[in-house]
Design an enzyme around this catalytic site. Structure first.
Site, PDB file in Angstrom:
ATOM      1  N   GLU A  78       0.853  -1.191   0.000  1.00 60.54           N
ATOM      2  CA  GLU A  78       0.000   0.000   0.000  1.00 60.54           C
ATOM      3  C   GLU A  78       0.886   1.237   0.000  1.00 60.54           C
ATOM      4  O   GLU A  78       1.767   1.368   0.851  1.00 60.54           O
ATOM      5  CB  GLU A  78      -0.928   0.019   1.221  1.00 60.54           C
ATOM      6  CG  GLU A  78      -1.739   1.282   1.388  1.00 60.54           C
ATOM      7  CD  GLU A  78      -2.532   1.646   0.129  1.00 60.54           C
ATOM      8  OE1 GLU A  78      -2.366   2.791  -0.358  1.00 60.54           O
ATOM      9  OE2 GLU A  78      -3.303   0.797  -0.367  1.00 60.54           O
ATOM     10  N   GLY A 101      -7.291   1.185   3.479  1.00 61.49           N
ATOM     11  CA  GLY A 101      -8.743   1.280   3.361  1.00 61.49           C
ATOM     12  C   GLY A 101      -9.215   1.749   2.001  1.00 61.49           C
ATOM     13  O   GLY A 101     -10.398   1.628   1.679  1.00 61.49           O
ATOM     14  N   GLY A 102      -8.308   2.293   1.200  1.00 60.97           N
ATOM     15  CA  GLY A 102      -8.663   2.676  -0.159  1.00 60.97           C
ATOM     16  C   GLY A 102      -9.662   3.808  -0.244  1.00 60.97           C
ATOM     17  O   GLY A 102      -9.890   4.558   0.711  1.00 60.97           O
ATOM     18  N   THR A 103     -10.287   3.937  -1.400  1.00 61.87           N
ATOM     19  CA  THR A 103     -11.233   5.022  -1.661  1.00 61.87           C
ATOM     20  C   THR A 103     -12.391   5.006  -0.683  1.00 61.87           C
ATOM     21  O   THR A 103     -12.768   6.039  -0.123  1.00 61.87           O
ATOM     22  CB  THR A 103     -11.766   4.915  -3.106  1.00 61.87           C
ATOM     23  OG1 THR A 103     -10.678   5.057  -4.021  1.00 61.87           O
ATOM     24  CG2 THR A 103     -12.805   5.997  -3.371  1.00 61.87           C
ATOM     25  N   CYS A 104     -12.994   3.843  -0.469  1.00 61.90           N
ATOM     26  CA  CYS A 104     -14.197   3.757   0.360  1.00 61.90           C
ATOM     27  C   CYS A 104     -13.983   4.364   1.741  1.00 61.90           C
ATOM     28  O   CYS A 104     -14.741   5.209   2.184  1.00 61.90           O
ATOM     29  CB  CYS A 104     -14.639   2.302   0.488  1.00 61.90           C
ATOM     30  SG  CYS A 104     -16.107   2.099   1.522  1.00 61.90           S
ATOM     31  N   HIS A 123     -45.310  -4.109   8.991  1.00 65.39           N
ATOM     32  CA  HIS A 123     -45.986  -2.818   8.837  1.00 65.39           C
ATOM     33  C   HIS A 123     -45.659  -1.947  10.045  1.00 65.39           C
ATOM     34  O   HIS A 123     -45.641  -2.434  11.169  1.00 65.39           O
ATOM     35  CB  HIS A 123     -47.512  -3.012   8.758  1.00 65.39           C
ATOM     36  CG  HIS A 123     -48.256  -1.719   8.742  1.00 65.39           C
ATOM     37  ND1 HIS A 123     -48.370  -0.943   7.607  1.00 65.39           N
ATOM     38  CD2 HIS A 123     -48.905  -1.050   9.742  1.00 65.39           C
ATOM     39  CE1 HIS A 123     -49.068   0.137   7.885  1.00 65.39           C
ATOM     40  NE2 HIS A 123     -49.400   0.097   9.185  1.00 65.39           N
TER      41      HIS A 123
END
Length: 458
Positions: free
Chosen positions: A34, A39-42, A440
Site C-alpha cells: 500500500e 482502506g482505499g477510496t471507500c 408494517h
C-alpha cells in the site's frame, strides 16, 4: 533486497485486505503493498467520509423542517470544521482498523510504497523486489480531471479535495450531474451554500430512467438548488474574486459566478504507473484492465479486482470480486463475475436504489415484461415520516414471472431494495414476494402490493 512470496496483493482497498488475510490464513505467504492510505477510496475519500457528511447535512435539513413535525428551532448554522472533525474521526477509526488487522495477521507482510512491475512475476517497491507466483491488483481509481477549457488557470475541487474544506463555500458550482455530483450538491446546499449543478446531458443522472431523474430534479429544486442541464460547452474562467463557469460555447452568453467549483464528471483507474507492459498486462484505452469471468487478466497469474477492472466501481462489487477469487482459488468453486446482478444506490435524500435492468433497458432489449409502480405518496411509512418524494417500480418477465429489475427512490429505498435482490438471486418468481408477509409500517411491505398490481409494459 529480493523477497519471495506465494502471493502479492497491491492495494489496501476493499478487496485487497480481505484477500490478503484469507490467503495468509490458508497458509500462504502474502505481501500486501500500500503506497498511501489503508482502506482505499471507500474508507478515505468515498463511502465512509461522504456518508458521514451526508448524515450531518440530513440532520441540519430535518432541524430546519421542525415546524413540519411540531417543534421549532433557532437559526441552523453549520460549522464545517466540526463536520469535518466528526468525519475525520470516523475515517481514522476505519483506516486504523484495516492497518492493524493486516499487520496483525500471521503470514502477511505489509510493505509500504509504490509498486511497479519489473517482470510478470516481479514488482519493485522502492529498493525492494517482490516476486510471487500470483499477483492481485486492487489499485482503485481517482477523480478524473477533464480536458476542459480553463482547467489549467482556475482553482477547482475534486471529490477528494472537497472533503478537506473547513469553511463553507458561499456558492458551489458542481460540474457533473451524475451520482457523485448529486450527492455533493445536495449536501452543500443543506450545509448552507448556494449551489448550482451543471451537466451536458438533458437531465440529471442520465443513466437512470427519466421518471427517476425527474424525482431528483424536483427534490433539488424544492431545496433551492439551481440546475443547468444541456450545458453544451462547459468552461472555466477566473474573474475578479470569483470563478466564472460558462455553459455555452458562445462567449457572450451569461456565465455562472461561483466561489468554488467541484469537478465531478467521472473517475480514472490508478493503473498508469504500474508499468503493466513489463508484465505483458493489457489495459484498455481508458486504463482499465480487462478481466475474464474469474477476474484474471490476459496474464493468467495476475488478477485485477475492484475499480481498476472497470466492472462496476462500487465497494460492494470490489468485495464480491474478492469473494469470487478467494472461493475459486481456495475452495475449488466456479464462481463467475457474470453471475453478479447489478445493484447500487445513489445516497441523495431520498436515496435511489436500483437492481437488475432499468425500464429503458427492458424496452431496448424487447423483453415482454410486466410493470408495477407505486408513488411514495401512497406508502404509509413515507407519509408518516413526511418524506413522500419518489416511487417503487418493479419489472417482471412476462414469460418466466421472474423479476428482471427494480428502481426504488424514496425514504428507505436503499434498504428495501435488498428483498428484491434476494428474490432475484434465488431465481424465484415474483410470487415469492407476493406471498411473503412484511412488517408494517415499512417501505418494503409495499413491494408485494406493487407486484400484485402488475400491468403489461407498453
Amino acid at each position: 533486497m529480493k523477497q519471495s512470496f506465494d502471493a502479492i496483493v497491491v492495494g489496501a482497498g476493499q478487496a485487497g485486505p480481505s484477500l490478503a488475510v484469507r490467503l495468509a490464513t490458508a497458509g500462504q505467504t502474502v505481501a500486501l503493498v500500500e503506497r498511501h492510505l489503508f482502506g482505499g477510496t471507500c474508507v478515505n475519500t468515498g463511502c465512509t467520509p461522504t456518508k458521514a457528511m451526508v448524515a450531518s447535512a440530513h440532520a441540519a435539513h430535518l432541524a430546519r423542517r421542525g415546524q413540519d413535525f411540531g417543534f421549532t428551532t433557532g437559526d441552523i448554522r453549520i460549522d464545517l470544521r466540526a463536520v469535518k472533525a466528526r468525519k475525520d474521526a470516523i475515517v481514522q477509526r476505519s483506516r486504523s482498523g484495516v492497518e492493524k488487522w493486516l499487520r496483525g495477521t500471521k503470514n502477511c507482510t505489509v510493505v509500504q510504497g509504490h509498486a511497479a512491475f519489473e517482470s510478470p512475476h516481479t514488482l519493485r517497491v522502492g529498493d525492494d523486489l517482490l516476486e510471487a507466483d500470483q499477483i492481485f491488483l486492487n489499485v482503485g481509481a481517482r477523480p478524473l480531471i477533464p480536458d476542459m477549457p480553463g482547467i489549467g488557470s482556475v482553482p477547482f475541487l475534486t471529490s477528494t479535495s472537497i472533503l478537506e474544506l473547513e469553511e463553507l463555500p458561499p456558492h458551489l458550482a458542481v460540474v457533473g450531474g451524475g451520482y457523485v455530483g448529486c450527492e455533493f450538491a445536495q449536501m452543500f446546499r443543506r450545509f448552507g451554500s448556494e449551489v448550482t449543478i451543471l451537466d451536458k446531458n438533458p437531465r440529471l443522472t442520465p443513466r437512470e430512467d427519466e421518471d427517476a431523474s425527474a424525482v431528483i430534479h424536483d427534490v433539488f429544486k424544492s431545496e433551492g438548488i439551481d440546475i443547468a442541464v444541456d450545458a453544451t460547452c462547459i468552461h472555466l474562467e477566473q474573474g475578479p474574486g470569483r470563478i466564472h463557469v460558462g455553459v455555452d460555447c458562445d462567449e457572450r452568453a451569461p456565465h455562472i459566478e461561483a466561489s468554488h467549483v467541484l469537478l465531478a464528471i467521472g473517475r480514472t483507474p490508478n493503473t498508469n504507473d504500474l508499468n503493466l507492459a513489463a508484465a505483458g498486462i493489457e489495459a484498455d484505452a481508458h486504463g482499465y484492465i480487462p478481466v475474464d469471468d474469474q477476474l484474471r487478466t490476459n496474464v493468467h497469474h495476475v488478477f485485477a479486482l475492484g475499480d481498476c477492472n472497470g466492472r462496476a466501481a462500487f465497494t460492494h462489487t470490489a468485495y464480491n470480486d474478492y469473494e469470487i477469487v478467494a472461493d475459486n482459488l481456495l475452495n475449488g468453486a466456479a464462481r463467475r463475475l457474470s453471475d453478479r446482478i447489478p445493484i447500487y444506490a445513489l445516497f441523495t435524500d431520498p436515496p435511489l436504489a436500483h437492481v437488475g435492468l432499468h425500464e429503458h433497458e427492458v424496452r431496448d432489449r424487447g423483453i415482454r415484461a410486466l410493470i408495477g409502480k407505486r408513488p411514495m405518496t401512497r406508502v404509509s411509512r413515507a407519509i408518516e415520516k413526511g418524506e413522500t418524494f419518489g416511487f417503487i417500480k418493479v419489472l417482471v418477465d412476462e414469460h418466466t414471472q421472474h423479476i428482471v429489475g427494480a428502481t426504488l427512490i424514496g425514504t428507505g429505498a436503499d434498504e428495501a431494495i435488498h428483498c428484491i435482490a434476494t428474490c432475484m438471486y434465488a431465481r424465484q418468481p415474483a410470487s415469492l414476494l407476493t406471498h411473503s408477509v412484511h412488517i408494517h409500517p415499512t417501505v418494503a411491505e409495499l413491494i408485494p402490493t406493487v407486484l400484485g398490481g402488475l400491468q403489461p409494459l407498453t
